[in-house]
Design a protein around this motif. Structure first.
Motif, PDB file in Angstrom:
ATOM      1  N   MET A   1       0.821  -1.208   0.000  1.00 40.17           N
ATOM      2  CA  MET A   1       0.000   0.000   0.000  1.00 40.17           C
ATOM      3  C   MET A   1       0.853   1.255   0.000  1.00 40.17           C
ATOM      4  SD  MET A   1      -2.892  -0.984   2.836  1.00 40.17           S
ATOM      5  CE  MET A   1      -3.964  -2.407   2.661  1.00 40.17           C
ATOM      6  N   GLY A   2       0.181   2.393  -0.286  1.00 36.70           N
ATOM      7  CA  GLY A   2       0.824   3.683  -0.170  1.00 36.70           C
ATOM      8  C   GLY A   2       0.853   4.146   1.278  1.00 36.70           C
ATOM      9  N   VAL A   3       1.480   5.305   1.507  1.00 39.40           N
ATOM     10  CA  VAL A   3       1.645   5.805   2.866  1.00 39.40           C
ATOM     11  C   VAL A   3       0.303   6.112   3.514  1.00 39.40           C
ATOM     12  CG1 VAL A   3       2.634   7.647   4.272  1.00 39.40           C
ATOM     13  CG2 VAL A   3       3.920   6.730   2.336  1.00 39.40           C
ATOM     14  N   SER A   4      -0.592   6.798   2.796  1.00 40.51           N
ATOM     15  CA  SER A   4      -1.893   7.162   3.361  1.00 40.51           C
ATOM     16  C   SER A   4      -2.726   5.923   3.683  1.00 40.51           C
ATOM     17  CB  SER A   4      -2.654   8.052   2.378  1.00 40.51           C
ATOM     18  OG  SER A   4      -2.855   7.378   1.140  1.00 40.51           O
ATOM     19  N   GLN A   5      -2.669   4.925   2.815  1.00 35.70           N
ATOM     20  CA  GLN A   5      -3.413   3.685   3.069  1.00 35.70           C
ATOM     21  C   GLN A   5      -2.838   2.932   4.266  1.00 35.70           C
ATOM     22  OE1 GLN A   5      -3.004   2.012  -0.954  1.00 35.70           O
ATOM     23  NE2 GLN A   5      -5.235   2.140  -1.162  1.00 35.70           N
ATOM     24  N   ARG A   6      -1.515   2.981   4.427  1.00 35.97           N
ATOM     25  CA  ARG A   6      -0.891   2.324   5.578  1.00 35.97           C
ATOM     26  C   ARG A   6      -1.338   2.965   6.883  1.00 35.97           C
ATOM     27  NH1 ARG A   6       5.465   1.472   3.724  1.00 35.97           N
ATOM     28  NH2 ARG A   6       5.040   0.046   1.967  1.00 35.97           N
ATOM     29  N   LEU A   7      -1.392   4.301   6.905  1.00 38.72           N
ATOM     30  CA  LEU A   7      -1.835   4.997   8.117  1.00 38.72           C
ATOM     31  C   LEU A   7      -3.286   4.655   8.447  1.00 38.72           C
ATOM     32  CD1 LEU A   7      -0.217   8.526   7.576  1.00 38.72           C
ATOM     33  CD2 LEU A   7       0.476   6.768   9.209  1.00 38.72           C
ATOM     34  N   LYS A   8      -4.113   4.573   7.414  1.00 40.51           N
ATOM     35  CA  LYS A   8      -5.518   4.216   7.625  1.00 40.51           C
ATOM     36  C   LYS A   8      -5.641   2.795   8.166  1.00 40.51           C
ATOM     37  CE  LYS A   8      -9.983   4.048   5.284  1.00 40.51           C
ATOM     38  NZ  LYS A   8     -10.694   4.231   3.981  1.00 40.51           N
ATOM     39  N   ALA A   9      -4.848   1.874   7.603  1.00 34.04           N
ATOM     40  CA  ALA A   9      -4.868   0.488   8.070  1.00 34.04           C
ATOM     41  C   ALA A   9      -4.364   0.386   9.505  1.00 34.04           C
ATOM     42  CB  ALA A   9      -4.007  -0.378   7.149  1.00 34.04           C
ATOM     43  N   PHE A  10      -3.336   1.175   9.827  1.00 36.87           N
ATOM     44  CA  PHE A  10      -2.811   1.164  11.196  1.00 36.87           C
ATOM     45  C   PHE A  10      -3.854   1.668  12.187  1.00 36.87           C
ATOM     46  CE2 PHE A  10      -0.696   3.387  14.709  1.00 36.87           C
ATOM     47  CZ  PHE A  10       0.011   2.336  15.272  1.00 36.87           C
ATOM     48  N   ARG A  11      -4.585   2.733  11.815  1.00 35.56           N
ATOM     49  CA  ARG A  11      -5.630   3.252  12.706  1.00 35.56           C
ATOM     50  C   ARG A  11      -6.735   2.220  12.904  1.00 35.56           C
ATOM     51  NH1 ARG A  11      -4.655   8.242   9.923  1.00 35.56           N
ATOM     52  NH2 ARG A  11      -6.361   7.764   8.466  1.00 35.56           N
ATOM     53  N   THR A  12      -7.010   1.443  11.853  1.00 40.34           N
ATOM     54  CA  THR A  12      -8.040   0.407  11.949  1.00 40.34           C
ATOM     55  C   THR A  12      -7.636  -0.687  12.933  1.00 40.34           C
ATOM     56  OG1 THR A  12      -8.685   0.821   9.649  1.00 40.34           O
ATOM     57  CG2 THR A  12      -9.402  -1.264  10.620  1.00 40.34           C
ATOM     58  N   CYS A  13      -6.339  -1.017  12.976  1.00 38.25           N
ATOM     59  CA  CYS A  13      -5.865  -2.144  13.786  1.00 38.25           C
ATOM     60  C   CYS A  13      -5.319  -1.745  15.153  1.00 38.25           C
ATOM     61  CB  CYS A  13      -4.756  -2.890  13.028  1.00 38.25           C
ATOM     62  SG  CYS A  13      -5.264  -3.583  11.444  1.00 38.25           S
ATOM     63  N   ALA A  14      -5.073  -0.452  15.374  1.00 35.58           N
ATOM     64  CA  ALA A  14      -4.361  -0.030  16.585  1.00 35.58           C
ATOM     65  C   ALA A  14      -5.077  -0.438  17.864  1.00 35.58           C
ATOM     66  CB  ALA A  14      -4.160   1.491  16.553  1.00 35.58           C
ATOM     67  N   ALA A  15      -6.391  -0.160  17.950  1.00 34.55           N
ATOM     68  CA  ALA A  15      -7.134  -0.480  19.170  1.00 34.55           C
ATOM     69  C   ALA A  15      -7.167  -1.983  19.414  1.00 34.55           C
ATOM     70  CB  ALA A  15      -8.555   0.080  19.077  1.00 34.55           C
ATOM     71  N   HIS A  16      -7.412  -2.743  18.353  1.00 36.44           N
ATOM     72  CA  HIS A  16      -7.485  -4.206  18.493  1.00 36.44           C
ATOM     73  C   HIS A  16      -6.139  -4.775  18.928  1.00 36.44           C
ATOM     74  CE1 HIS A  16      -7.565  -8.418  16.775  1.00 36.44           C
ATOM     75  NE2 HIS A  16      -8.603  -8.412  17.577  1.00 36.44           N
ATOM     76  N   LEU A  17      -5.063  -4.301  18.332  1.00 38.10           N
ATOM     77  CA  LEU A  17      -3.728  -4.778  18.702  1.00 38.10           C
ATOM     78  C   LEU A  17      -3.405  -4.449  20.153  1.00 38.10           C
ATOM     79  CD1 LEU A  17      -1.446  -4.060  15.597  1.00 38.10           C
ATOM     80  CD2 LEU A  17      -1.852  -6.271  16.697  1.00 38.10           C
ATOM     81  N   THR A  18      -3.809  -3.263  20.605  1.00 43.99           N
ATOM     82  CA  THR A  18      -3.560  -2.871  21.995  1.00 43.99           C
ATOM     83  C   THR A  18      -4.290  -3.792  22.960  1.00 43.99           C
ATOM     84  OG1 THR A  18      -3.348  -0.559  21.296  1.00 43.99           O
ATOM     85  CG2 THR A  18      -3.687  -0.967  23.635  1.00 43.99           C
ATOM     86  N   VAL A  19      -5.562  -4.056  22.679  1.00 43.56           N
ATOM     87  CA  VAL A  19      -6.353  -4.939  23.552  1.00 43.56           C
ATOM     88  C   VAL A  19      -5.798  -6.360  23.525  1.00 43.56           C
ATOM     89  CG1 VAL A  19      -8.633  -5.968  23.908  1.00 43.56           C
ATOM     90  CG2 VAL A  19      -8.438  -3.548  23.344  1.00 43.56           C
ATOM     91  N   VAL A  20      -5.402  -6.840  22.348  1.00 45.53           N
ATOM     92  CA  VAL A  20      -4.818  -8.188  22.235  1.00 45.53           C
ATOM     93  C   VAL A  20      -3.547  -8.287  23.072  1.00 45.53           C
ATOM     94  CG1 VAL A  20      -3.645  -9.775  20.657  1.00 45.53           C
ATOM     95  CG2 VAL A  20      -5.828  -8.775  20.012  1.00 45.53           C
TER      96      VAL A  20
END
Length: 242
Positions: A148-167
């Motif tokens: 992915m591009g940079v903007s898509q990577r940031l969007k994907a990271f925001r999507t996964c950040a909360a779940h990864l933290t809880v995991v």
């Protein structure tokens, strides 16, 4: 546990103790299974965004929910059934904040080797299967993010950040509590970590997931601005008095 704190009652019936034991383990395992289902949801959303609605149908969502709860009910059943059938004599004091299986098992008369083996097998199963599913989901997500591009990577990271933290919090605290019972330096009375796992983790989950809420972000921003203004005003008053 909270009811015991409020009522200052430290006595529980034998059936109530085993019910508490079963539901505590069952809900803990169900949480890990739901986290695995959420990992699959993140994988579909990031790796197959155009097909998300056709893949994550209502039927699939219901199957994931039923599977998570079924897995959570199945895993603690054998250990709980074996524990109920054991004879108990002598001390009836559970050295824990609640009827923890490892602490209750210490009160049983006779050998508990079978109990330990069954408990170890299903505890490993309950952590290993969801853990592997989550790990597989994020490996596939990572491979997809690299393309992915940079903007898509940031969007994907925001999507996964909360779940990864809880995991990370859930699996890390669960592993620490489980290992602490099997290390010689810790006894079953060392349950501070277990209390944190039982109370702090569920408390943090809604907070972590709510951090993406725009209204909560705006409220936190206003609170910080008011706090900063109050601090600056206090400093000015102190300087004026000096």
């Amino acid at each position: 546990m909270l009811a015991g704190f409020l009522s200052d009652v430290s006595i529980i019936s034998v059936p109530g103790c085993f019910l508490q034991m079963f539901f505590f383990i069952q809900l803990s395992i169900t949480v890990t299974a739901i986290l695995a289902a959420m990992g699959y949801d993140r994988y579909v959303a990031i790796c197959h965004p155009l097909h998300y609605t056709s893949i994550m149908t209502r039927r699939v969502q219901l199957l994931l929910i039923v599977g998570a709860w079924g897995f959570g009910i199945f895993c603690p059943l054998p250990s709980t059934i074996i524990a109920i059938q054991r004879p108990y004599c002598g001390s009836n004091v559970v050295k824990h904040g609640w009827c923890d299986m490892s602490s209750v098992r210490q009160l049983a008369c006779g050998h508990i080797l079978l109990d330990n083996i069954v408990s170890l097998c299903f505890a490993t199963l309950s952590l290993l299967i969801p853990g592997l599913l989550i790990l597989t989901s994020y490996i596939l997500i990572g491979i997809s993010i690299l393309r992915m591009g940079v903007s898509q990577r940031l969007k994907a990271f925001r999507t996964c950040a909360a779940h990864l933290t809880v995991v990370s919090i859930s699996f890390g605290s669960a592993a620490f509590v489980y290992i602490s019972y099997r290390v010689g330096n810790f006894s079953t009375e060392f349950n501070q970590a277990a209390v944190l796992y039982a109370a702090l983790t569920p408390f943090l989950n809604p907070v972590i997931y709510s951090l993406r809420n725009k209204e909560l972000q705006e409220s936190m921003r206003r609170t910080l601005v008011r706090f900063r203004s109050a601090t600056v005003s206090a400093k000015k008053n102190v300087n004026t008095v000096s």
